[in-house]
Design an enzyme around this catalytic site. Structure first.
Site, PDB file in Angstrom:
ATOM      1  N   GLY A  16      -7.805  22.137 -36.505  1.00 10.54           N
ATOM      2  CA  GLY A  16      -6.992  23.297 -36.160  1.00 10.54           C
ATOM      3  C   GLY A  16      -7.070  24.460 -37.142  1.00 10.54           C
ATOM      4  O   GLY A  16      -6.148  25.271 -37.203  1.00 10.54           O
ATOM      5  N   SER A  17      -8.181  24.578 -37.866  1.00  8.45           N
ATOM      6  CA  SER A  17      -8.254  25.718 -38.798  1.00  8.45           C
ATOM      7  C   SER A  17      -8.334  27.038 -38.032  1.00  8.45           C
ATOM      8  O   SER A  17      -7.776  28.047 -38.477  1.00  8.45           O
ATOM      9  CB  SER A  17      -9.424  25.562 -39.772  1.00  8.45           C
ATOM     10  OG  SER A  17     -10.660  25.618 -39.098  1.00  8.45           O
ATOM     11  N   ASN A  18      -9.010  27.052 -36.897  1.00 12.91           N
ATOM     12  CA  ASN A  18      -9.007  28.271 -36.079  1.00 12.91           C
ATOM     13  C   ASN A  18      -7.615  28.566 -35.535  1.00 12.91           C
ATOM     14  O   ASN A  18      -7.183  29.712 -35.516  1.00 12.91           O
ATOM     15  CB  ASN A  18      -9.988  28.135 -34.912  1.00 12.91           C
ATOM     16  CG  ASN A  18     -11.398  28.508 -35.302  1.00 12.91           C
ATOM     17  OD1 ASN A  18     -11.690  29.663 -35.571  1.00 12.91           O
ATOM     18  ND2 ASN A  18     -12.274  27.508 -35.366  1.00 12.91           N
ATOM     19  N   LEU A  89     -11.917  19.612 -26.891  1.00 17.41           N
ATOM     20  CA  LEU A  89     -13.142  18.906 -26.503  1.00 17.41           C
ATOM     21  C   LEU A  89     -13.209  18.470 -25.041  1.00 17.41           C
ATOM     22  O   LEU A  89     -14.249  18.029 -24.582  1.00 17.41           O
ATOM     23  CB  LEU A  89     -13.345  17.691 -27.416  1.00 17.41           C
ATOM     24  CG  LEU A  89     -13.600  18.058 -28.888  1.00 17.41           C
ATOM     25  CD1 LEU A  89     -13.809  16.801 -29.723  1.00 17.41           C
ATOM     26  CD2 LEU A  89     -14.800  18.982 -29.019  1.00 17.41           C
ATOM     27  N   LEU A  91     -13.245  19.035 -20.918  1.00 14.83           N
ATOM     28  CA  LEU A  91     -13.623  20.080 -19.962  1.00 14.83           C
ATOM     29  C   LEU A  91     -12.363  20.600 -19.265  1.00 14.83           C
ATOM     30  O   LEU A  91     -11.526  19.823 -18.810  1.00 14.83           O
ATOM     31  CB  LEU A  91     -14.589  19.499 -18.923  1.00 14.83           C
ATOM     32  CG  LEU A  91     -15.147  20.485 -17.906  1.00 14.83           C
ATOM     33  CD1 LEU A  91     -16.013  21.538 -18.580  1.00 14.83           C
ATOM     34  CD2 LEU A  91     -15.954  19.753 -16.839  1.00 14.83           C
ATOM     35  N   HIS A 108     -17.299  28.892 -29.440  1.00 12.54           N
ATOM     36  CA  HIS A 108     -18.350  27.871 -29.581  1.00 12.54           C
ATOM     37  C   HIS A 108     -19.105  28.182 -30.869  1.00 12.54           C
ATOM     38  O   HIS A 108     -19.443  29.345 -31.118  1.00 12.54           O
ATOM     39  CB  HIS A 108     -19.290  27.930 -28.372  1.00 12.54           C
ATOM     40  CG  HIS A 108     -20.330  26.860 -28.414  1.00 12.54           C
ATOM     41  ND1 HIS A 108     -20.051  25.555 -28.083  1.00 12.54           N
ATOM     42  CD2 HIS A 108     -21.629  26.893 -28.798  1.00 12.54           C
ATOM     43  CE1 HIS A 108     -21.153  24.826 -28.253  1.00 12.54           C
ATOM     44  NE2 HIS A 108     -22.110  25.617 -28.682  1.00 12.54           N
ATOM     45  N   ASP A 149     -19.276  25.934 -21.694  1.00  9.92           N
ATOM     46  CA  ASP A 149     -19.932  27.007 -22.458  1.00  9.92           C
ATOM     47  C   ASP A 149     -20.700  28.021 -21.613  1.00  9.92           C
ATOM     48  O   ASP A 149     -21.664  28.620 -22.088  1.00  9.92           O
ATOM     49  CB  ASP A 149     -20.907  26.406 -23.497  1.00  9.92           C
ATOM     50  CG  ASP A 149     -20.206  25.448 -24.436  1.00  9.92           C
ATOM     51  OD1 ASP A 149     -19.022  25.692 -24.734  1.00  9.92           O
ATOM     52  OD2 ASP A 149     -20.837  24.478 -24.874  1.00  9.92           O
ATOM     53  N   GLU A 178     -15.852  32.295 -37.648  1.00  5.97           N
ATOM     54  CA  GLU A 178     -14.884  32.025 -36.575  1.00  5.97           C
ATOM     55  C   GLU A 178     -13.498  32.505 -37.003  1.00  5.97           C
ATOM     56  O   GLU A 178     -12.803  33.204 -36.259  1.00  5.97           O
ATOM     57  CB  GLU A 178     -14.839  30.525 -36.258  1.00  5.97           C
ATOM     58  CG  GLU A 178     -16.141  29.991 -35.690  1.00  5.97           C
ATOM     59  CD  GLU A 178     -16.076  28.510 -35.377  1.00  5.97           C
ATOM     60  OE1 GLU A 178     -15.029  28.036 -34.918  1.00  5.97           O
ATOM     61  OE2 GLU A 178     -17.075  27.807 -35.590  1.00  5.97           O
TER      62      GLU A 178
HETATM   63  C1  GRF Z   1     -14.966  25.004 -34.574  1.00  2.08           C
HETATM   64  O1  GRF Z   1     -16.229  25.058 -35.145  1.00  2.08           O
HETATM   65  C2  GRF Z   1     -15.042  25.447 -33.139  1.00  2.08           C
HETATM   66  O2  GRF Z   1     -15.955  26.454 -32.900  1.00  2.08           O
HETATM   67  C3  GRF Z   1     -15.519  24.196 -32.481  1.00  2.08           C
HETATM   68  O3  GRF Z   1     -14.816  23.162 -33.127  1.00  2.08           O
HETATM   69  C4  GRF Z   1     -14.486  23.566 -34.448  1.00  2.08           C
HETATM   70  C5  GRF Z   1     -12.998  23.439 -34.580  1.00  2.08           C
HETATM   71  O4  GRF Z   1     -12.562  23.576 -35.889  1.00  2.08           O
HETATM   72  N1  GRF Z   1     -15.453  24.275 -31.066  1.00  2.08           N
HETATM   73  P1  GRF Z   1     -10.988  23.684 -36.170  1.00  2.08           P
HETATM   74  O5  GRF Z   1     -10.305  22.534 -35.451  1.00  2.08           O
HETATM   75  O6  GRF Z   1     -10.545  25.012 -35.658  1.00  2.08           O
HETATM   76  O7  GRF Z   1     -10.858  23.555 -37.659  1.00  2.08           O
END
Ligand code: GRF
Length: 195
Positions: A16-18, A89, A91, A108, A149, A178
């Site tokens: 969940g870093s994004n 992850l 669909l 992605h 994708d 990202e």
């Molecule tokens: C990221 O690289 C995203 O693009 C991919 O999975 C990773 C998730 O990282 N689909 P996080 O959970 O956001 O740290």
């Protein structure tokens, strides 16, 4: 927050870093707020991040994701404007794409259409980029349709790769991009939809 603040639901399966980059970005910006985190893994790190920011969470399995009569009211309760996939992850089922037309975004970690599709996630992506001696890689942010994708690309950026970069280093380079771009692309997408 104001009465016009847009409402985001984030879907994530991992660390969940994004998700946290998006939460932090919009905590200082009245345009949007994260109102719910959905995950399919009850041990996902994103749940701790949600707790830290006092954001409600919903854990669903694959079956619940596919059950329209369960999922749509569960999400509608939060009145979302956009659904944001950040390392989710599973669909996305057709019923969700139909319920939120052009309102589901995904990130992605490669330059689509290369290195996308079923099975191309996480480390597999960066390993394939490494195996093919690519000179650059970077994230793609796109709208979601019912194929992995394949929705319309909204944004891509890239970073040069060094021949010495391992798949882990490639992953770190792409992840940094990202974090810095996903919140801003969401912001711009919301602004474009408002006009
Ligand atoms: C990221 O690289 C995203 O693009 C991919 O999975 C990773 C998730 O990282 N689909 P996080 O959970 O956001 O740290």
């Amino acid at each position: 927050m104001t009465s016009t603040t847009k409402r985001l639901i984030i879907f994530a399966s991992g660390g969940g870093s994004n998700a946290e980059a998006i939460i932090n970005y919009f905590s200082e910006n009245d345009l949007a707020e994260v109102v719910l985190i959905v995950t399919n893994k009850k041990e996902a790190g994103v749940l701790q991040r949600a707790d830290k920011h006092n954001i409600p969470t919903l854990v669903i399995n694959k079956k619940a994701l596919g059950r329209k009569e369960y999922l749509l009211p569960a999400l509608a309760a939060y009145k979302p404007d956009l659904l944001i996939l950040a390392g989710f992850l599973l669909l996305i089922p057709a019923h969700l794409v139909e319920a939120y037309p052009e309102a589901i975004l995904n990130i992605h970690p490669a330059l689509l259409p290369k290195y996308g599709g079923k099975g191309m996630y996480g480390h597999h992506v960066h390993q394939a980029v490494f195996d093919n001696n690519e000179k650059a890689s970077g994230p793609t942010i796109h709208l979601v349709n019912t194929q992995y994708d394949e929705g319309q690309i909204l944004f891509q950026t890239e970073v040069a790769l060094d021949p010495m970069d391992t798949p882990d280093i490639i992953a770190q380079k792409v992840l940094a991009l990202e974090h810095s771009h996903y919140p801003q692309v969401i912001e711009q997408y919301l602004l474009d939809r408002l006009t």
